[in-house]
Design a protein around this motif. Structure first.
Motif, PDB file in Angstrom:
ATOM      1  N   VAL A  17       0.865  -1.107   0.038  1.00  0.00           N
ATOM      2  CA  VAL A  17      -0.091   0.166  -0.125  1.00  0.00           C
ATOM      3  C   VAL A  17       0.884   1.275  -0.016  1.00  0.00           C
ATOM      4  N   ARG A  18       0.753   2.286  -0.887  1.00  0.00           N
ATOM      5  CA  ARG A  18       1.418   3.358  -0.923  1.00  0.00           C
ATOM      6  C   ARG A  18       0.543   4.704  -0.514  1.00  0.00           C
ATOM      7  N   PHE A  19       1.367   5.303   0.361  1.00  0.00           N
ATOM      8  CA  PHE A  19       0.850   6.646   0.794  1.00  0.00           C
ATOM      9  C   PHE A  19       1.646   7.708   0.330  1.00  0.00           C
ATOM     10  N   TYR A  20       0.988   8.805  -0.381  1.00  0.00           N
ATOM     11  CA  TYR A  20       1.584   9.653  -1.072  1.00  0.00           C
ATOM     12  C   TYR A  20       1.784  10.916  -0.512  1.00  0.00           C
ATOM     13  N   LYS A  24       4.864  14.109  -5.142  1.00  0.00           N
ATOM     14  CA  LYS A  24       4.815  12.982  -5.645  1.00  0.00           C
ATOM     15  C   LYS A  24       5.640  11.843  -4.903  1.00  0.00           C
ATOM     16  N   SER A  25       6.072  12.131  -3.930  1.00  0.00           N
ATOM     17  CA  SER A  25       6.782  11.265  -3.037  1.00  0.00           C
ATOM     18  C   SER A  25       5.972  10.290  -2.255  1.00  0.00           C
ATOM     19  N   TYR A  26       6.387   9.291  -2.085  1.00  0.00           N
ATOM     20  CA  TYR A  26       5.251   8.381  -1.453  1.00  0.00           C
ATOM     21  C   TYR A  26       6.429   7.319  -0.580  1.00  0.00           C
ATOM     22  N   ILE A  27       5.509   6.679   0.578  1.00  0.00           N
ATOM     23  CA  ILE A  27       5.996   5.333   1.268  1.00  0.00           C
ATOM     24  C   ILE A  27       5.160   4.096   0.784  1.00  0.00           C
ATOM     25  N   ILE A  29       4.056   0.554   2.207  1.00  0.00           N
ATOM     26  CA  ILE A  29       4.131  -0.416   3.282  1.00  0.00           C
ATOM     27  C   ILE A  29       3.666  -1.814   2.896  1.00  0.00           C
ATOM     28  N   ASP A  30       4.512  -3.143   3.267  1.00  0.00           N
ATOM     29  CA  ASP A  30       4.563  -4.339   2.755  1.00  0.00           C
ATOM     30  C   ASP A  30       2.735  -4.860   2.997  1.00  0.00           C
ATOM     31  N   ILE A  31       2.518  -4.774   4.239  1.00  0.00           N
ATOM     32  CA  ILE A  31       1.272  -5.166   4.644  1.00  0.00           C
ATOM     33  C   ILE A  31       0.473  -4.441   5.586  1.00  0.00           C
ATOM     34  N   LEU A  32      -0.758  -3.963   5.181  1.00  0.00           N
ATOM     35  CA  LEU A  32      -1.607  -3.137   5.991  1.00  0.00           C
ATOM     36  C   LEU A  32      -3.020  -3.923   6.360  1.00  0.00           C
ATOM     37  N   LYS A  61      10.473   6.228   7.813  1.00  0.00           N
ATOM     38  CA  LYS A  61       9.485   5.701   7.292  1.00  0.00           C
ATOM     39  C   LYS A  61       8.423   5.414   8.339  1.00  0.00           C
ATOM     40  N   LEU A  62       9.079   5.047   9.689  1.00  0.00           N
ATOM     41  CA  LEU A  62       8.224   5.091  10.603  1.00  0.00           C
ATOM     42  C   LEU A  62       7.439   6.504  11.012  1.00  0.00           C
ATOM     43  N   ASN A  63       8.187   7.617  10.886  1.00  0.00           N
ATOM     44  CA  ASN A  63       7.494   8.863  11.144  1.00  0.00           C
ATOM     45  C   ASN A  63       6.408   9.007   9.963  1.00  0.00           C
ATOM     46  N   LYS A  64       6.585   8.917   8.769  1.00  0.00           N
ATOM     47  CA  LYS A  64       5.746   9.172   7.465  1.00  0.00           C
ATOM     48  C   LYS A  64       4.509   8.228   7.758  1.00  0.00           C
ATOM     49  N   ALA A  65       4.584   7.105   8.300  1.00  0.00           N
ATOM     50  CA  ALA A  65       3.496   5.973   8.461  1.00  0.00           C
ATOM     51  C   ALA A  65       2.972   6.831   9.568  1.00  0.00           C
ATOM     52  N   GLN A  66       3.144   7.214  10.700  1.00  0.00           N
ATOM     53  CA  GLN A  66       2.438   7.944  11.718  1.00  0.00           C
ATOM     54  C   GLN A  66       1.833   9.067  11.185  1.00  0.00           C
ATOM     55  N   GLU A  67       2.200   9.940  10.379  1.00  0.00           N
ATOM     56  CA  GLU A  67       1.542  10.991   9.842  1.00  0.00           C
ATOM     57  C   GLU A  67       0.395  10.628   9.041  1.00  0.00           C
ATOM     58  N   ASN A  68       0.176   9.366   8.563  1.00  0.00           N
ATOM     59  CA  ASN A  68      -0.645   8.977   7.840  1.00  0.00           C
ATOM     60  C   ASN A  68      -1.636   8.048   8.751  1.00  0.00           C
ATOM     61  N   GLY A  69      -1.250   8.207  10.107  1.00  0.00           N
ATOM     62  CA  GLY A  69      -2.327   7.526  10.831  1.00  0.00           C
ATOM     63  C   GLY A  69      -2.015   5.801  11.094  1.00  0.00           C
TER      64      GLY A  69
END
Length: 212
Positions: A17-20, A24-27, A29-32, A61-69
């Motif tokens: 799953v991609r979070f933009y 156009k940057s994104y992270i 995540i292997d499994i959501l 990556k941890l911080n960017k994931a947190q920013e997306n909840g």
């Protein structure tokens, strides 16, 4: 393997799953799971600095994931290869699907011999045993279900006692266990300190147990 195991448990997942972000940057995540918990598998070769990952790659990556909840669990290859059952136990705890549950109010606080405590951590904690000077635990009907390992604080100059390890039995939730043991330890030494590995947790358990 992790995805297949979750599916076998009946857990609904999304893959890659991609979070933009901006420009156009994104992270990815292997499994959501449940759109709230992400699981990232970090192969030791491809996730090394030698292969172009800078020293802050996993933190960013941890911080960017947190920013997306998203609470992001990051599992390194050697952890899965050597301790997959402990990894599975942690994931099931996060998802609230552990097989066994105890309530701390129904347990008894006991002093735990160091050898028994070290063996308990080797079998149940993702980082295994560690240098501790004292240990206490919770018993339910004579069975040790949770253990804390303590030692003099390693990184501060204050007269503090550091919680080096806390673990329950694999696939077991002890509701209120961290709080009960911490309060017991604070009776004799209120100057306590600990650290949270954010690859596996958020620290919420500490805050709920009275830590600042």
């Amino acid at each position: 393997e992790i995805a297949d195991w979750l599916i076998e448990l009946g857990v609904s997942i999304k893959r890659n799953v991609r979070f933009y972000g901006p420009a156009k940057s994104y992270i990815e995540i292997d499994i959501l799971v449940n759109d709230k918990i992400g699981i990232e598998f970090n192969g030791l070769y491809w996730h090394s600095e030698r292969q172009g990952k800078d020293k802050n790659y996993h933190l960013n990556k941890l911080n960017k994931a947190q920013e997306n909840g998203i609470q992001l669990i990051q599992i390194f290859e050697h952890e899965w290869v050597n301790n997959s059952e402990i990894c599975k136990s942690i994931i099931k705890t996060k998802l609230g699907i552990c097989e066994t549950r105890f309530f701390a109010r129904k347990t008894k606080v006991v002093k735990v011999p160091l050898k028994i405590a070290q063996d308990f951590f080797d079998k149940n904690h993702i980082h295994g045993s560690a240098g501790i000077s004292t240990a206490i635990g919770l018993e339910f009907n004579g069975q040790l279900v949770a253990v804390q390992g303590w030692a003099k604080a390693r990184y501060t100059k204050k007269d503090e006692l550091e919680l080096i390890r806390y673990s329950t039995l694999k696939n077991t939730i002890v509701v209120g266990g961290l709080s009960k043991l911490t309060k017991y330890q604070a009776l004799t030494n209120p100057n306590l300190i600990s650290y949270c590995d954010l690859r596996w947790g958020t620290g919420a358990g500490y805050l709920a147990s009275g830590w600042e």
